[in-house]
Scaffold this active site. Structure first.
Site, PDB file in Angstrom:
ATOM      1  N   HIS A  25      11.986   8.695  12.670  1.00 13.73           N
ATOM      2  CA  HIS A  25      10.836   7.785  12.571  1.00 13.73           C
ATOM      3  C   HIS A  25       9.527   8.550  12.755  1.00 13.73           C
ATOM      4  O   HIS A  25       8.775   8.328  13.708  1.00 13.73           O
ATOM      5  CB  HIS A  25      10.942   6.655  13.593  1.00 13.73           C
ATOM      6  CG  HIS A  25      10.173   5.425  13.183  1.00 13.73           C
ATOM      7  ND1 HIS A  25      10.568   4.162  13.498  1.00 13.73           N
ATOM      8  CD2 HIS A  25       9.038   5.274  12.461  1.00 13.73           C
ATOM      9  CE1 HIS A  25       9.720   3.275  12.995  1.00 13.73           C
ATOM     10  NE2 HIS A  25       8.771   3.940  12.362  1.00 13.73           N
ATOM     11  N   ASP A  61      14.119   7.490   7.445  1.00  9.48           N
ATOM     12  CA  ASP A  61      13.164   7.740   8.532  1.00  9.48           C
ATOM     13  C   ASP A  61      13.259   6.657   9.594  1.00  9.48           C
ATOM     14  O   ASP A  61      12.677   6.788  10.671  1.00  9.48           O
ATOM     15  CB  ASP A  61      11.739   7.778   7.968  1.00  9.48           C
ATOM     16  CG  ASP A  61      10.691   8.091   9.020  1.00  9.48           C
ATOM     17  OD1 ASP A  61      10.907   9.030   9.807  1.00  9.48           O
ATOM     18  OD2 ASP A  61       9.666   7.390   9.074  1.00  9.48           O
ATOM     19  N   GLY A  97       0.805  -1.216   0.000  1.00  8.43           N
ATOM     20  CA  GLY A  97       0.000   0.000   0.000  1.00  8.43           C
ATOM     21  C   GLY A  97       0.833   1.258   0.000  1.00  8.43           C
ATOM     22  O   GLY A  97       0.536   2.216  -0.729  1.00  8.43           O
ATOM     23  N   ILE A  98       1.893   1.313   0.796  1.00  6.34           N
ATOM     24  CA  ILE A  98       2.757   2.499   0.840  1.00  6.34           C
ATOM     25  C   ILE A  98       3.488   2.660  -0.490  1.00  6.34           C
ATOM     26  O   ILE A  98       3.567   3.763  -1.034  1.00  6.34           O
ATOM     27  CB  ILE A  98       3.753   2.409   2.011  1.00  6.34           C
ATOM     28  CG1 ILE A  98       3.012   2.407   3.344  1.00  6.34           C
ATOM     29  CG2 ILE A  98       4.747   3.571   1.974  1.00  6.34           C
ATOM     30  CD1 ILE A  98       3.884   2.085   4.544  1.00  6.34           C
ATOM     31  N   THR A 100      11.871   4.142   4.434  1.00  9.73           N
ATOM     32  CA  THR A 100      10.828   4.474   5.408  1.00  9.73           C
ATOM     33  C   THR A 100      10.177   3.203   5.942  1.00  9.73           C
ATOM     34  O   THR A 100       9.099   3.250   6.532  1.00  9.73           O
ATOM     35  CB  THR A 100       9.733   5.370   4.787  1.00  9.73           C
ATOM     36  OG1 THR A 100       9.147   4.676   3.672  1.00  9.73           O
ATOM     37  CG2 THR A 100      10.299   6.697   4.334  1.00  9.73           C
ATOM     38  N   ALA A 101      10.822   2.052   5.737  1.00 10.54           N
ATOM     39  CA  ALA A 101      10.249   0.761   6.132  1.00 10.54           C
ATOM     40  C   ALA A 101      10.664   0.413   7.558  1.00 10.54           C
ATOM     41  O   ALA A 101      10.020   0.816   8.518  1.00 10.54           O
ATOM     42  CB  ALA A 101      10.682  -0.317   5.140  1.00 10.54           C
ATOM     43  N   ARG A 102      11.752  -0.319   7.683  1.00  7.32           N
ATOM     44  CA  ARG A 102      12.377  -0.612   8.967  1.00  7.32           C
ATOM     45  C   ARG A 102      13.887  -0.538   8.749  1.00  7.32           C
ATOM     46  O   ARG A 102      14.392  -0.937   7.707  1.00  7.32           O
ATOM     47  CB  ARG A 102      11.991  -2.011   9.492  1.00  7.32           C
ATOM     48  CG  ARG A 102      10.580  -2.107  10.031  1.00  7.32           C
ATOM     49  CD  ARG A 102      10.420  -1.337  11.329  1.00  7.32           C
ATOM     50  NE  ARG A 102       9.110  -1.540  11.941  1.00  7.32           N
ATOM     51  CZ  ARG A 102       8.073  -0.746  11.768  1.00  7.32           C
ATOM     52  NH1 ARG A 102       8.179   0.312  10.961  1.00  7.32           N
ATOM     53  NH2 ARG A 102       6.922  -0.983  12.389  1.00  7.32           N
ATOM     54  N   GLU A 111      17.230   1.995  16.606  1.00  8.71           N
ATOM     55  CA  GLU A 111      16.560   3.197  17.118  1.00  8.71           C
ATOM     56  C   GLU A 111      16.466   3.167  18.637  1.00  8.71           C
ATOM     57  O   GLU A 111      16.170   2.132  19.212  1.00  8.71           O
ATOM     58  CB  GLU A 111      15.144   3.297  16.529  1.00  8.71           C
ATOM     59  CG  GLU A 111      15.126   3.449  15.027  1.00  8.71           C
ATOM     60  CD  GLU A 111      13.709   3.489  14.458  1.00  8.71           C
ATOM     61  OE1 GLU A 111      12.744   3.596  15.241  1.00  8.71           O
ATOM     62  OE2 GLU A 111      13.574   3.392  13.234  1.00  8.71           O
TER      63      GLU A 111
END
Length: 334
Positions: free
Chosen positions: A295, A272, A168-169, A246-248, A277
């Protein structure tokens, strides 16, 4: 009959009315534990017995840690459903949830995050291509654009964007990128239908690496995707490629990215998410051509409200019908 209980792991920030409305169906409870050891003991002491559904936030890991085999076995036997308020669910061992007797059925919010995350994705693509970060650093230091001047950036028009993971993204990003004149190719485990692909060209993994001017990572983190981008993959890319994630964080080897940035193989990057993290690799922090966002892909009132409403709807359906609105794909046949 004894009323069922719903366990809140984390907190509701926006959809308070919808959450409170669940009290007509169940007793809403929260753990007293403040850390993982206490939470496990609370479960083992039977204090959460009768909980049928748990609503879980990403931030609740500060109390429970990841939902792994140990936690799954400690959770009350009454628990049948786990509604996760997030699209990515790498903090949850779905296999352990499925294998438990009785199994725990897991849901996520698969599309509520699409638009906001793709917006950040496009922001990072433009910023990394145009080399805005270098000038922004200099400006804050009182040096205007800097001395020496930053390297000229690149226009998005005509560039090939390779999307690794056209869920979807990724599909949302495709539409945004095409508005900037980019040409989109993609790679998935499976080729999408023509309708879902929307004209994007399906290519092999190696072809995506070789042809893309910009590579965007939009795939979930699991045992198959961990470090799917590493030193061997960077070697197959164009010189001067731009990487956006922007995933992981752990779908890419950060140390290998730093090496590729330092050598010039990768011209710039926009990130991101990060491997450890909130710790950031120092090689990324010192490189002014790297766009870094802490993030914030879903950091909007509208999106976080929509995520909460979706997860609460999973709780409601679980209580009313014993089914979930959006079970995770791994449990489709459970």
């Amino acid at each position: 009959m004894t009323r069922p209980k719903v366990l809140l792991l984390g907190k509701i920030d926006h959809a308070h009315k919808s959450w409170q409305s669940l009290s007509s169906l169940a007793n809403l409870v929260t753990p007293t534990a403040t850390n993982r050891a206490e939470f496990i003991q609370e479960c083992r002491d039977g204090k959460l017995d009768g909980v049928v559904v748990a609503y879980r936030t990403f931030g609740s890991a500060a109390i429970t840690g990841n939902i792994d085999e140990e936690i799954v076995q400690a959770l009350p036997k009454s628990l049948k459903f786990l509604a996760h308020c997030g699209a990515g669910y790498d903090q949850i061992d779905v296999h352990a949830c499925s294998a438990r007797d009785p199994p725990i059925r897991v849901s996520n919010v698969p599309t509520a995050v699409d638009d906001a995350t793709a917006d950040v994705n496009m922001f990072l693509i433009i910023g990394a291509l145009r080399n805005f970060n270098t000038g922004m650093f200099a400006l804050r230091e009182g040096k205007w654009r800097g001395q020496p001047l930053p390297a000229l950036g690149h226009d998005p028009e005509g560039k090939v964007l390779g999307i690794l993971g056209m869920g979807g993204i990724g599909r949302n990003l495709k539409k945004k990128a095409e508005a900037f004149g980019m040409r989109v190719i993609y790679h998935n485990r499976r080729k999408l239908s023509d309708e879902l692909a929307g004209g994007a060209e399906y290519v092999s993994f190696d072809e995506l690496l070789a042809r893309s001017d910009v590579i965007s990572l939009n795939l979930p983190l699991n045992k198959n995707t961990h470090h799917i981008i590493g030193k061997p993959e960077f070697a197959k890319m164009k010189d001067g490629v731009v990487i956006v994630n922007t995933a992981r964080g752990a779908v890419m080897d950060e140390a290998a990215l730093v090496e590729a940035l330092d050598s010039g193989k990768v011209w710039s990057a926009g990130l991101d998410v990060f491997e450890e993290e909130p710790k950031i690799h120092p090689g990324l922090l010192r490189n002014p051509k790297v766009m870094l966002v802490p993030h914030m892909g879903t950091w909007t009132v509208e999106t976080q409200t929509a995520m909460e409403e979706w997860a609460i709807e999973n709780v409601r359906l679980a209580l009313e019908s014993g089914k979930l609105k959006s079970p995770v794909p791994e449990q489709a046949d459970l």
